[in-house]
Design a protein around this motif. Structure first.
Motif, PDB file in Angstrom:
ATOM      1  N   GLN A 676     -21.810 -24.557 -42.988  1.00  0.00           N
ATOM      2  CA  GLN A 676     -20.388 -24.727 -42.668  1.00  0.00           C
ATOM      3  C   GLN A 676     -19.634 -23.460 -43.054  1.00  0.00           C
ATOM      4  O   GLN A 676     -19.879 -22.893 -44.125  1.00  0.00           O
ATOM      5  CB  GLN A 676     -19.792 -25.926 -43.396  1.00  0.00           C
ATOM      6  CG  GLN A 676     -20.214 -27.271 -42.828  1.00  0.00           C
ATOM      7  CD  GLN A 676     -19.388 -28.433 -43.360  1.00  0.00           C
ATOM      8  OE1 GLN A 676     -18.337 -28.224 -43.960  1.00  0.00           O
ATOM      9  NE2 GLN A 676     -19.842 -29.656 -43.132  1.00  0.00           N
ATOM     10  N   ARG A 678     -15.541 -21.955 -43.091  1.00  0.00           N
ATOM     11  CA  ARG A 678     -14.147 -22.331 -42.887  1.00  0.00           C
ATOM     12  C   ARG A 678     -13.212 -21.377 -43.626  1.00  0.00           C
ATOM     13  O   ARG A 678     -13.633 -20.530 -44.409  1.00  0.00           O
ATOM     14  CB  ARG A 678     -13.903 -23.756 -43.339  1.00  0.00           C
ATOM     15  CG  ARG A 678     -13.922 -23.940 -44.823  1.00  0.00           C
ATOM     16  CD  ARG A 678     -13.409 -25.306 -45.231  1.00  0.00           C
ATOM     17  NE  ARG A 678     -12.546 -25.210 -46.398  1.00  0.00           N
ATOM     18  CZ  ARG A 678     -12.097 -26.243 -47.083  1.00  0.00           C
ATOM     19  NH1 ARG A 678     -12.414 -27.464 -46.705  1.00  0.00           N
ATOM     20  NH2 ARG A 678     -11.313 -26.073 -48.116  1.00  0.00           N
ATOM     21  N   TYR A 701     -14.957 -24.104 -38.761  1.00  0.00           N
ATOM     22  CA  TYR A 701     -13.692 -24.809 -38.569  1.00  0.00           C
ATOM     23  C   TYR A 701     -12.625 -24.249 -39.490  1.00  0.00           C
ATOM     24  O   TYR A 701     -12.895 -23.439 -40.385  1.00  0.00           O
ATOM     25  CB  TYR A 701     -13.877 -26.308 -38.772  1.00  0.00           C
ATOM     26  CG  TYR A 701     -14.233 -26.746 -40.177  1.00  0.00           C
ATOM     27  CD1 TYR A 701     -13.291 -27.407 -40.964  1.00  0.00           C
ATOM     28  CD2 TYR A 701     -15.499 -26.528 -40.702  1.00  0.00           C
ATOM     29  CE1 TYR A 701     -13.614 -27.830 -42.243  1.00  0.00           C
ATOM     30  CE2 TYR A 701     -15.827 -26.962 -41.971  1.00  0.00           C
ATOM     31  CZ  TYR A 701     -14.874 -27.604 -42.744  1.00  0.00           C
ATOM     32  OH  TYR A 701     -15.192 -28.021 -44.010  1.00  0.00           O
ATOM     33  N   ASN A 702     -11.378 -24.662 -39.217  1.00  0.00           N
ATOM     34  CA  ASN A 702     -10.214 -24.276 -40.026  1.00  0.00           C
ATOM     35  C   ASN A 702     -10.127 -22.761 -40.238  1.00  0.00           C
ATOM     36  O   ASN A 702     -10.026 -22.259 -41.354  1.00  0.00           O
ATOM     37  CB  ASN A 702     -10.241 -24.957 -41.396  1.00  0.00           C
ATOM     38  CG  ASN A 702      -9.968 -26.439 -41.315  1.00  0.00           C
ATOM     39  OD1 ASN A 702      -9.680 -26.965 -40.230  1.00  0.00           O
ATOM     40  ND2 ASN A 702     -10.065 -27.132 -42.433  1.00  0.00           N
ATOM     41  N   TRP A 722     -20.857 -26.166 -33.936  1.00  0.00           N
ATOM     42  CA  TRP A 722     -19.497 -26.655 -33.744  1.00  0.00           C
ATOM     43  C   TRP A 722     -18.526 -25.515 -34.030  1.00  0.00           C
ATOM     44  O   TRP A 722     -18.637 -24.855 -35.054  1.00  0.00           O
ATOM     45  CB  TRP A 722     -19.167 -27.790 -34.712  1.00  0.00           C
ATOM     46  CG  TRP A 722     -19.904 -29.081 -34.508  1.00  0.00           C
ATOM     47  CD1 TRP A 722     -21.096 -29.445 -35.000  1.00  0.00           C
ATOM     48  CD2 TRP A 722     -19.423 -30.199 -33.767  1.00  0.00           C
ATOM     49  NE1 TRP A 722     -21.420 -30.712 -34.627  1.00  0.00           N
ATOM     50  CE2 TRP A 722     -20.396 -31.211 -33.857  1.00  0.00           C
ATOM     51  CE3 TRP A 722     -18.253 -30.452 -33.026  1.00  0.00           C
ATOM     52  CZ2 TRP A 722     -20.271 -32.448 -33.242  1.00  0.00           C
ATOM     53  CZ3 TRP A 722     -18.113 -31.688 -32.414  1.00  0.00           C
ATOM     54  CH2 TRP A 722     -19.114 -32.676 -32.520  1.00  0.00           C
ATOM     55  N   LYS A 724     -14.288 -25.213 -34.113  1.00  0.00           N
ATOM     56  CA  LYS A 724     -13.073 -26.013 -33.952  1.00  0.00           C
ATOM     57  C   LYS A 724     -11.939 -25.444 -34.796  1.00  0.00           C
ATOM     58  O   LYS A 724     -12.143 -24.548 -35.616  1.00  0.00           O
ATOM     59  CB  LYS A 724     -13.353 -27.472 -34.341  1.00  0.00           C
ATOM     60  CG  LYS A 724     -13.915 -27.649 -35.740  1.00  0.00           C
ATOM     61  CD  LYS A 724     -14.175 -29.113 -36.063  1.00  0.00           C
ATOM     62  CE  LYS A 724     -12.887 -29.835 -36.394  1.00  0.00           C
ATOM     63  NZ  LYS A 724     -13.132 -31.183 -36.948  1.00  0.00           N
ATOM     64  N   THR A 725     -10.767 -25.961 -34.520  1.00  0.00           N
ATOM     65  CA  THR A 725      -9.539 -25.707 -35.298  1.00  0.00           C
ATOM     66  C   THR A 725      -9.346 -24.223 -35.605  1.00  0.00           C
ATOM     67  O   THR A 725      -9.413 -23.774 -36.754  1.00  0.00           O
ATOM     68  CB  THR A 725      -9.552 -26.515 -36.614  1.00  0.00           C
ATOM     69  OG1 THR A 725     -10.770 -26.286 -37.312  1.00  0.00           O
ATOM     70  CG2 THR A 725      -9.390 -27.994 -36.345  1.00  0.00           C
ATOM     71  N   SER A 727     -10.996 -21.562 -35.177  1.00  0.00           N
ATOM     72  CA  SER A 727     -12.076 -20.710 -35.673  1.00  0.00           C
ATOM     73  C   SER A 727     -12.520 -19.750 -34.578  1.00  0.00           C
ATOM     74  O   SER A 727     -12.400 -20.032 -33.381  1.00  0.00           O
ATOM     75  CB  SER A 727     -13.264 -21.560 -36.122  1.00  0.00           C
ATOM     76  OG  SER A 727     -12.881 -22.401 -37.193  1.00  0.00           O
ATOM     77  N   ASN A 748     -10.486 -28.433 -30.193  1.00  0.00           N
ATOM     78  CA  ASN A 748      -9.322 -28.341 -31.098  1.00  0.00           C
ATOM     79  C   ASN A 748      -8.912 -26.900 -31.372  1.00  0.00           C
ATOM     80  O   ASN A 748      -8.740 -26.469 -32.499  1.00  0.00           O
ATOM     81  CB  ASN A 748      -9.602 -29.039 -32.432  1.00  0.00           C
ATOM     82  CG  ASN A 748      -9.676 -30.537 -32.295  1.00  0.00           C
ATOM     83  OD1 ASN A 748      -9.313 -31.088 -31.254  1.00  0.00           O
ATOM     84  ND2 ASN A 748     -10.166 -31.204 -33.331  1.00  0.00           N
ATOM     85  N   GLY A 750     -10.578 -24.155 -30.765  1.00  0.00           N
ATOM     86  CA  GLY A 750     -11.633 -23.223 -31.158  1.00  0.00           C
ATOM     87  C   GLY A 750     -11.759 -22.066 -30.181  1.00  0.00           C
ATOM     88  O   GLY A 750     -11.454 -22.181 -29.002  1.00  0.00           O
ATOM     89  N   SER A 773      -9.173 -25.270 -26.373  1.00  0.00           N
ATOM     90  CA  SER A 773     -10.050 -24.199 -26.831  1.00  0.00           C
ATOM     91  C   SER A 773     -10.197 -23.144 -25.742  1.00  0.00           C
ATOM     92  O   SER A 773     -10.029 -23.422 -24.544  1.00  0.00           O
ATOM     93  CB  SER A 773     -11.434 -24.756 -27.185  1.00  0.00           C
ATOM     94  OG  SER A 773     -11.322 -25.699 -28.239  1.00  0.00           O
ATOM     95  N   GLU A 929     -16.708 -32.939 -42.481  1.00  0.00           N
ATOM     96  CA  GLU A 929     -16.408 -31.683 -43.156  1.00  0.00           C
ATOM     97  C   GLU A 929     -16.549 -31.857 -44.661  1.00  0.00           C
ATOM     98  O   GLU A 929     -16.196 -32.884 -45.220  1.00  0.00           O
ATOM     99  CB  GLU A 929     -14.983 -31.234 -42.814  1.00  0.00           C
ATOM    100  CG  GLU A 929     -14.780 -31.053 -41.310  1.00  0.00           C
ATOM    101  CD  GLU A 929     -13.314 -30.879 -40.942  1.00  0.00           C
ATOM    102  OE1 GLU A 929     -12.485 -30.826 -41.880  1.00  0.00           O
ATOM    103  OE2 GLU A 929     -13.001 -30.796 -39.745  1.00  0.00           O
TER     104      GLU A 929
END
Length: 936
Positions: A676, A678, A701-702, A722, A724-725, A727, A748, A750, A773, A929
């Motif tokens: 992961q 972030r 993410y994030n 993945w 997202k958000t 990234s 989301n 991305g 995205s 997450e």
């Protein structure tokens, strides 16, 4: 001269055979008690309170010169003269024939032995009329005495022969044992030379035990097993037929120190005839007396010896002497200066079985920082054995070993309850320290300083009110198999020193186990470090130790904690079951961590934060409660060739600007994602195998970043990657395949750049782009998917350039309503278009998708059946199952048919059996997450 207790019965027997033994026994009994009620000279009043220092040595067979004793020393001499002595036991076998040739033959028997196997003395043999040679001949070859018709005492020869015969052959054993019990060791050895029967009885174990305990007081025989080696050996374990006699032989040359005994001997000297024993009231006077002796031996009897000034400069052996616990009963104590000092010349000296105390007056103005209970100086190597050492001085140490050439052996001692340091070794001193008890000291149990290099084995160092062992200021040392526990600070502290610690157990420290700081080094090998309140190992402030092949487990905090620019080599350790991270690296620390097993932690495996660094390679990190590896807050470690697997959360977790490099690792079988990334983290992830994640392979993410290059990401339960958000990672030349969901899912908001990746054989879309995205896909190959090649939905878009999309089941590029990607130079070919074929064939789309995939086609709802936006109905079911109903076209998007799944009121006419299901899911399941856990 002979003991009167035995002379009386023998004399009676010579006078009259008819009166027999009765008269002799009566005389013997009468001679035991004198007029003032004390024991007579026969037993020498040595029951429990005897001491001997034989100048004439019947047990060992040596003859020492008769000492000239000043009155201040208090030597007491007694016993037979070495010349002109007539032996009292004229009981040799008689023969009418005399063999003069036999007198000239003297077999070479071992020193101290006679033909019958009993101990003898030169002086005893020399005292006989036939001299030494005759004494040492076998009984049958000894020269016979000339027979006279009338004996010197007036008795006839027949009477003498009858008395001798009766005493040798007819007198009961019990009576002989009773008679022999009155003899001292010299006379007992003499009488054993008379005949085999006397030899057997004189060697009785109980006789020698009684005699031994009168002299030495020990409950168990003490043997001199080597140079400076004395050991109590139980009777049943001894190799000797008569252990008491053998011990007596080995120890009888010693002198004895006994409080108040000198006065008793001077008052009644006749009671101690038959021995030459030196008694002293002080140890100092005994040492002065033995100043020029070779291998002197001093026995110090029960009592408290105060204000002795003991400076040892020769090879004297000093032993406590008492029944019960010997060391507890013999105390040497001082309140000024050091209690005992060994100086140059004490190369083979010995001190054992005593209590040493240093008890300065706390109200005194005299400084005591250089005074010790035991002090060992330069160029000496004494043996300190089985001693109890106590110091109430609040400065200095109980034991100080200092100077070049100081090489003592300190073993089986108890250095405890001191108000200062227990054992202090400094200034190039060395030595061997084994099997000691070092506990409950106010300061460190052991200090090693200034190039001192001791060897310490099997010591028990515990419950100190400070650190257990403290090596500092260039201290060295080899520490093996020590048990170090329950100390208030660290079990082992290294400050600017370089010790070697091997196979020790360091546990239950009230702070940490091992603390290395201020450029400390050291080798910590094959230790067991466990159950400490803080970290098992602390490394800080430019320290660089080697931590190798240790078991580090069950810590109440972390396993290994490296901070404050610490370094170190951490390799081949087994680190498990700790409450916090197995290894924690922070604040610019840069260790090498390799070949370790880090597992079953209640927290994470490896935690790198606050600009931590480090090379972390070829470790196995598994079965930890949180992330296998955490990297955060500006940290930049390098992880290579590790196996990170079977964690209960994430494999490797980058967050809050965690960076670093992740290369050639196997990351697999985690309940969350394998990796992961972030919140600003930007790692480089190359050539890893990431598989078996229950929540996907890689989750970015994030605002996460990162370069993922040449990785194999496969067989994950959800998406391989993945994004997202907001990234924005870069994926280059990866192989993402055999996923049980999609290959890459971007949603989301991305972003990301996907270049030259092979994405194939995934259960869902090769690339799914959703919900605002906008990634860039260049020169990727997306093929052999079990669903679509690329799907774009929910107001997302993308830039697609020069990609090859082929042989995917549902289609190559599937776009939802309102999606208009930027496309350039893409090749879309040989896709199976199973969705269009199913629609054209009049089939329900659920037949080709079930509820595990989401083919993209026209999406309807039925107002008549009161379906919602969460229920999708394919075009063929609208035509067949909902014919004539009020229906509504929603959009062209990805879904499975709820009518075919049997979740609506009306049963689907195009499907056979209904399938239980919930509402339609339009996107792949969202990943779980990880949450940040703050760790100090």
């Amino acid at each position: 001269m002979p003991s009167p207790s035995l002379r009386s019965p023998l004399y009676s027997l010579r006078r009259s055979k008819r009166k027999g033994i009765k008269r002799g026994a009566a005389a013997s009994n009468n001679s035991r008690v004198n007029s003032d009620g004390e024991e007579g000279a026969a037993d020498g009043n040595l029951q429990n309170n005897a001491s001997s220092a034989n100048n004439e040595n019947p047990v060992s067979g040596s003859v020492a010169p008769q000492p000239v004793v000043p009155s201040a020393v208090g030597l007491v001499t007694g016993g037979a003269s070495a010349t002109g002595h007539q032996p009292p036991y004229d009981l040799r076998r008689k023969s009418p024939h005399h063999d003069p040739a036999a007198a000239a033959v003297a077999p070479n028997y071992p020193s101290g032995c006679n033909p019958s196997g009993s101990l003898s003395s030169n002086s005893a043999c020399a005292a006989g009329p036939s001299g030494y040679a005759a004494c040492m001949l076998p009984a049958r070859k000894r020269p016979r005495r000339t027979c006279f018709t009338t004996a010197e005492n007036g008795n006839s020869v027949d009477e003498q022969r009858s008395a001798a015969h009766y005493l040798q052959y007819e007198l009961p054993d019990e009576v002989l044992i009773c008679i022999f019990s009155y003899l001292f060791e010299r006379d007992l050895c003499r009488v054993s030379q008379v005949c085999k029967r006397f030899q057997s009885i004189a060697n009785d174990t109980e006789l020698w035990k009684t005699l031994y305990q009168r002299v030495f007081e020990y409950d168990t025989p003490l043997f001199h097993t080597g140079i400076c080696k004395y050991e109590f050996i139980a009777i049943e374990e001894s190799e000797y037929d008569n252990p008491w006699k053998e011990s007596f032989k080995q120890l009888n040359h010693g002198v004895h120190v006994r409080l108040g005994f000198q006065e008793k001997v001077l008052k009644h000297p006749s009671r101690y005839n038959g021995r030459s024993i030196a008694y002293f009231d002080t140890i100092q006077s005994a040492l002065e007396f033995l100043d020029d002796a070779e291998n002197p031996l001093v026995f110090v009897h029960k009592g408290s010896y105060q204000r002795e000034y003991l400076v040892v400069e020769n090879n004297v052996n000093i032993l406590g002497c008492s029944s019960g616990n010997v060391a507890e009963n013999v105390t040497i104590e001082r309140d000024t200066e050091s209690t005992v000092t060994f100086m140059e010349g004490a190369r083979s000296s010995y001190l054992g079985y005593v209590t040493l105390k240093f008890s300065p007056d706390i109200s005194s103005s005299v400084p005591h920082h250089k005074h010790y209970c035991l002090e060992i100086g330069e160029n000496c190597s004494p043996v300190i054995d089985h001693c109890i050492i106590r110091s109430s001085s609040v400065v200095g140490a109980a034991v100080c070993v200092t100077g070049s050439g100081a090489e003592p052996i300190i073993r089986r001692c108890d250095i405890s309850d001191c108000e200062n340091v227990g054992l202090y070794i400094t200034d190039h001193a060395q030595g061997l320290y084994e099997d000691n008890e070092i506990s409950r000291n106010a300061l460190a149990g052991i200090w090693v300083k200034n190039h001192a290099n001791p060897v310490m084995r099997r010591n028990h160092i515990h419950h100190g009110r400070d650190v257990g062992i403290f090596t500092f200021d260039n201290g060295l040392g080899y520490f093996e198999s020590n048990n170090i526990h329950n100390n208030r600070i660290a079990g082992f502290e290294v400050k600017g020193a370089n010790p070697t610690v091997v196979r020790c157990e360091i546990h239950h420290g009230q702070t940490g186990g091992i603390y290395v700081h201020e450029s400390g080094q050291g080798q910590f090998i094959e230790n067991r470090i466990h159950s400490n309140n803080f970290a098992g190992v602390w490394i800080t402030s430019n320290s660089n130790p080697t931590i190798r092949r240790n078991e580090i487990y069950n810590g109440h905090q972390g396993g290994v904690y490296i901070f404050g620019e610490g370094r170190g080599l951490i390799e081949h350790n087994n680190i498990y079951g700790n409450a916090l991270a197995g290894i924690q690296i922070r604040t610019n620390s840069d260790p090498i961590v390799r070949h370790n097993k880090i597992h079953h932690g209640q927290h994470g495996g490896i935690y790198v934060h606050e600009k931590g660094q480090g090379l972390i390679e070829e470790n196995e990190v598994y079965a930890n409660t949180l992330a296998g590896v955490w990297i955060t807050t500006g940290s930049t470690p390098v992880l290579r060739r590790n196996r990170i697997h079977s964690g209960k959360q994430v494999g490797v977790y980058f967050y809050d600007n965690g960076h670093g490099r992740l290369e050639d690792n196997d990351i697999f079988n985690h309940l969350y994602s394998g990796v992961q990334i972030r919140t600003g983290s930007n790692p480089i992830i190359r050539r890893n195998k990431i598989w078996g994640g229950q929540n996907g392979g890689v989750l970015v993410y994030n605002g996460g970043l990162g370069l993922l290059e040449q990785n194999e990401i496969f067989d994950n339960a959800m998406a391989g990657v993945w994004i997202k958000t907001d990234s924005n990672p870069t994926l280059k030349r990866n192989k993402i395949y055999d996923g049980r969901d999609g290959g890459i899912c971007i949603f989301n908001g991305g972003k990301g750049i996907l270049e030259e990746n092979d994405i194939f054989r995934n259960a869902q879309a090769g690339v799914l782009i959703s919900t605002q995205s906008h990634p860039i896909l260049r020169r990727n190959r997306i093929f052999d998917g079990l669903a679509a090649g690329i799907e774009i939905t929910n107001n997302a878009t993308a830039t697609l350039e020069f990609n090859q999309i082929f042989n995917n089941r549902f289609g190559g590029l599937c776009l939802a309503s309102g999606v208009t990607p930027i496309c350039k130079g893409n090749k879309i070919f040989n896709n199976q278009d199973a969705v269009e074929k199913a629609v054209n064939g009049g089939q329900c789309l659920y037949k080709i998708s079930s509820y595990t995939s989401f083919p993209m086609h026209d999406f309807y709802r039925c107002r008549t059946c009161n379906t919602t936006d969460r229920n999708a109905i394919c075009v063929n079911c609208i035509k067949t199952c909902h014919a004539g109903h009020d229906v509504e076209f929603i959009r062209h998007d990805r879904f499975f048919c709820d009518c075919g799944a049997g979740t609506l009121t009306n049963q689907c006419q195009l499907q056979g059996e209904s399938t239980q299901d919930t509402d339609t899911l339009y996107d792949s399941a969202a990943p779980v997450e990880s949450h940040t856990v703050m760790v100090n």
